[in-house]
Design an enzyme around this catalytic site. Structure first.
Site, mmCIF file in Angstrom:
data_model
loop_
_atom_site.group_PDB
_atom_site.id
_atom_site.type_symbol
_atom_site.label_atom_id
_atom_site.label_comp_id
_atom_site.label_asym_id
_atom_site.label_seq_id
_atom_site.Cartn_x
_atom_site.Cartn_y
_atom_site.Cartn_z
ATOM 1 N N ASN A 1 20.122 -23.812 -29.984
ATOM 2 C CA ASN A 1 18.891 -24.372 -30.565
ATOM 3 C C ASN A 1 17.967 -23.303 -31.137
ATOM 4 O OD1 ASN A 1 18.335 -23.574 -27.885
ATOM 5 N ND2 ASN A 1 16.489 -24.799 -27.882
ATOM 6 N N GLU B 1 17.577 -19.673 -17.739
ATOM 7 C CA GLU B 1 16.553 -20.463 -18.446
ATOM 8 C C GLU B 1 17.240 -21.758 -18.861
ATOM 9 O OE1 GLU B 1 13.561 -19.534 -18.582
ATOM 10 O OE2 GLU B 1 13.566 -17.350 -18.454
ATOM 11 N N CYS C 1 13.752 -26.627 -25.483
ATOM 12 C CA CYS C 1 13.802 -26.798 -24.023
ATOM 13 C C CYS C 1 12.430 -27.138 -23.449
ATOM 14 C CB CYS C 1 14.344 -25.531 -23.385
ATOM 15 S SG CYS C 1 13.376 -24.064 -23.805
ATOM 16 N N GLU D 1 11.505 -14.375 -17.347
ATOM 17 C CA GLU D 1 11.640 -13.346 -18.364
ATOM 18 C C GLU D 1 10.244 -13.048 -18.902
ATOM 19 O OE1 GLU D 1 15.507 -13.515 -20.750
ATOM 20 O OE2 GLU D 1 15.099 -15.629 -20.451
HETATM 21 P P1 NAD Z 1 25.430 -25.121 -22.843
HETATM 22 O O1 NAD Z 1 25.169 -24.891 -21.410
HETATM 23 O O2 NAD Z 1 26.435 -26.153 -23.211
HETATM 24 O O3 NAD Z 1 25.916 -23.797 -23.569
HETATM 25 C C1 NAD Z 1 25.135 -22.626 -23.570
HETATM 26 C C2 NAD Z 1 26.031 -21.425 -23.737
HETATM 27 O O4 NAD Z 1 26.869 -21.329 -22.594
HETATM 28 C C3 NAD Z 1 26.954 -21.478 -24.943
HETATM 29 O O5 NAD Z 1 27.046 -20.188 -25.500
HETATM 30 C C4 NAD Z 1 28.287 -21.878 -24.341
HETATM 31 O O6 NAD Z 1 29.397 -21.459 -25.082
HETATM 32 C C5 NAD Z 1 28.211 -21.147 -23.011
HETATM 33 N N1 NAD Z 1 29.095 -21.683 -21.969
HETATM 34 C C6 NAD Z 1 29.516 -22.953 -21.801
HETATM 35 N N2 NAD Z 1 30.320 -23.028 -20.705
HETATM 36 C C7 NAD Z 1 30.388 -21.791 -20.183
HETATM 37 C C8 NAD Z 1 31.039 -21.240 -19.043
HETATM 38 N N3 NAD Z 1 31.813 -21.992 -18.228
HETATM 39 N N4 NAD Z 1 30.879 -19.931 -18.780
HETATM 40 C C9 NAD Z 1 30.108 -19.164 -19.587
HETATM 41 N N5 NAD Z 1 29.466 -19.626 -20.674
HETATM 42 C C10 NAD Z 1 29.605 -20.933 -20.971
HETATM 43 O O7 NAD Z 1 24.021 -25.439 -23.496
HETATM 44 P P2 NAD Z 1 23.713 -25.813 -25.015
HETATM 45 O O8 NAD Z 1 24.096 -27.240 -25.232
HETATM 46 O O9 NAD Z 1 24.274 -24.775 -25.906
HETATM 47 O O10 NAD Z 1 22.121 -25.657 -25.040
HETATM 48 C C11 NAD Z 1 21.243 -26.696 -24.748
HETATM 49 C C12 NAD Z 1 20.622 -26.472 -23.392
HETATM 50 O O11 NAD Z 1 19.959 -25.221 -23.360
HETATM 51 C C13 NAD Z 1 19.551 -27.507 -23.086
HETATM 52 O O12 NAD Z 1 19.693 -27.949 -21.764
HETATM 53 C C14 NAD Z 1 18.253 -26.720 -23.266
HETATM 54 O O13 NAD Z 1 17.170 -27.217 -22.535
HETATM 55 C C15 NAD Z 1 18.665 -25.378 -22.794
HETATM 56 N N6 NAD Z 1 17.736 -24.354 -23.283
HETATM 57 C C16 NAD Z 1 16.886 -23.758 -22.389
HETATM 58 C C17 NAD Z 1 15.953 -22.814 -22.813
HETATM 59 C C18 NAD Z 1 15.016 -22.155 -21.838
HETATM 60 O O14 NAD Z 1 14.491 -21.105 -22.169
HETATM 61 N N7 NAD Z 1 14.763 -22.715 -20.689
HETATM 62 C C19 NAD Z 1 15.917 -22.461 -24.161
HETATM 63 C C20 NAD Z 1 16.783 -23.089 -25.044
HETATM 64 C C21 NAD Z 1 17.696 -24.026 -24.590
#
Ligand code: NAD
Length: 517
Positions: free
Chosen positions: A170, A268, A301, A478
């Protein structure tokens, strides 16, 4: 010393031209472009219209191993590099980001669909600012020494070692810079694994870092799917820190792997943040805050997706929101006039729509939107506001991550109920509060479970302040010195008084301690 010139792509199949910008589609490991050993690739599609943008190297265990090995090899040299030199190099990378703002913005918009104007004017300048902030902070990093019975306690930040940084789609480069800046400033080396849905700007960033003179192996990029490339990175025994931004289920998997070697993790994660609107709030401001939640098509998020409004203010507030939403323009994110662009992927739109369908089936009313924008097709979802929702319902409890808000009310004057509803999910990332009463603001803020509380504002944060979530929204913070604490092993060096008279005194103190246990 100037770094060696980047290797020319072996053939054009390793370069994709996106928004007129050539992007290398391979991994960046040990200062070299590397295709996957298997030769495998995956297709990166644009959320704008679903067209394929690039065939990206599909990393696996072999690339993960090679990248961590490169980061380990580079670590002693980088950790020993004087802070002034590390800071200089980070500023040089920031210069490179600024010089290529237009390219980065255009490619990021093509890849993740967020507004071009915000990438140009907000996001990419902030990426450079993140790097500069941590470069400068490194040079100011100091703790007052403690004095204990004549002994000096000196605290230092020792670089921890290779860090794996895993980011979502995102806000790809923004979040990567938010982790890369402090990790590199701290003297740790990095392997970045961007989301498979937005792999492109990480690759451009590798070029920029290389051209700025970052030594080989200090910054590496492995492309690929989470299960194939992310999982072996997390499991690699050479990794000393894992910083992850993404979803809660992925964090649980990473945490389980990291637990085996007790590798510190920073998480996060998701949110379901409230926007509390009290009757004493400026109604125009409150409505602005509500409509701001459609930013990035709701894929933020921190978004305050649960509006909680004091009963007597509901109708006027809703009127202001309706007025504003009718003026929003949805469409191509490259167009200056666009306010709401596409969502990331058809699968994600299906997921968002699933939440809305189930809520409507359960009795919710869509006072705004309520489905895909069929005129635009594919990935565009109408800004949506649902009323008549229960606190325990899925739509109120689960993160939708799309342009979907819910509206609930609390009885007039019932702050307890407002706080109960606000705190009534498993998340605790942020909370936003609209009120004209300073004392109420202080009282309610103090009771909210959230890493960040905004009062009559949204999304503003000084880089020195902590950022993170409570409960399922994350572990750790962070920002500012909290980031250095994470990427370092803090050390306390206790020095006894030196010189004959002091030495004597030190012995006395030692004996005294022995005598008194
Ligand atoms: P996701 O968890 O599906 O993927 C995030 C990353 O993790 C990707 O690079 C993915 O390839 C990797 N990944 C997936 N499975 C993995 C594994 N088993 N081991 C290691 N890496 C793995 O999340 P998404 O759909 O890409 O992002 C959306 C989510 O991120 C939402 O829940 C959003 O709230 C959150 N988000 C949080 C913040 C924050 O700062 N709190 C900021 C932005 C997004």
């Amino acid at each position: 010393m100037a770094p060696p010139a980047p290797e020319a792509p072996e053939n054009s199949s390793h370069t994709a031209t996106v928004a007129g910008v050539p992007v290398d589609t391979r991994h960046w490991i040990g200062g070299r472009r590397v295709a996957s050993a298997s030769g495998a690739t995956f297709t990166d599609d644009s959320p704008l219209d679903g067209t394929p943008l690039a065939e990206i190297a599909r990393g696996g265990a072999e690339e993960a191993r090679a990248a961590v090995a490169a980061a380990r090899e580079a670590f002693p040299g980088w950790a020993a590099t004087p802070p002034t030199e590390r800071a200089r190099l980070l500023h040089a990378v920031a210069d490179g980001v600024e010089a290529r703002t237009e390219d980065l913005a255009a490619v990021e918009t093509a890849d993740n669909g967020a507004l071009l104007r915000s990438h140009r004017r907000g996001v990419m300048p902030r990426v450079a600012h993140n790097l500069r902030y941590f470069a400068d902070r490194l040079l100011a990093l100091a703790h007052d020494d403690f004095e204990t019975r004549g002994h000096t306690n000196h605290v230092s930040w020792d670089p921890a070692g290779p860090a794996v940084l895993i980011t979502p789609w995102n806000a790809p480069l923004m979040l990567a810079s938010w982790k890369t800046g402090p990790a590199l400033a701290a003297g740790s080396t990095v392997v970045l694994k961007p989301s498979e849905w937005t792999p492109l700007t990480a690759s451009l960033f590798a070029d920029i870092a290389h051209e700025a003179g970052l030594p080989a192996g200090v910054f590496n990029v492995v492309q690929g799917y989470g299960a194939e490339a992310g999982a072996p990175l997390v499991a690699d025994p050479g990794v000393r820190r894992i910083s992850f931004t993404g979803s809660v289920p992925t964090a649980r998997r990473i945490a389980a792997t990291a637990a085996e070697r007790l590798v510190p993790c920073s998480f996060e994660l998701g949110g379901k943040s409230p926007l509390l609107v009290f009757a004493d709030a400026d109604p125009e401001l409150a409505a602005d805050l509500a409509v701001e939640q459609f930013d990035n098509a709701g894929q933020v998020c921190l978004a305050a997706t649960r509006i909680l409004v004091e009963e007597s203010a509901r109708d006027a507030f809703l009127g202001h929101i309706l007025d504003r939403v009718t003026k929003l323009t949805q469409g191509d994110p490259r167009d200056e006039a666009t306010d709401v662009g596409p969502n990331i992927h058809p699968r994600h739109v299906e997921r968002v729509d699933g939440f809305v369908r189930r809520a409507l089936d359960a009795g919710a009313k869509a006072v705004i939107g309520g489905g895909p924008n069929t005129a635009l097709g594919g990935n565009y979802y109408l800004p949506t506001l649902l009323t008549d929702v229960d606190q325990d319902s899925e739509i109120v409890q689960e993160e939708v991550f799309g342009p979907v808000l819910t509206l609930q009310t609390f009885p007039d004057g019932d702050e307890d109920e407002a706080v109960r509803l606000a705190n009534g999910t498993r998340f605790g990332l942020a909370a936003t509060l609209a009120t004209g009463d300073r004392e109420r603001a202080a009282r309610v803020s103090a009771r909210l479970v959230a890493g960040t509380v905004w009062v009559n504002c949204f999304f503003v944060r000084d880089l020195s302040a902590p950022f993170g979530g409570s409960r399922d929204s994350g572990i750790g913070r962070e920002g500012g010195d909290w980031s250095f604490d994470f990427y370092c092993d803090l050390k306390n060096t206790v020095t006894a008084p030196m010189g004959p008279p002091l030495l004597e005194r030190s012995r006395e103190l030692g004996e005294g301690r022995a005598r008194h246990g």
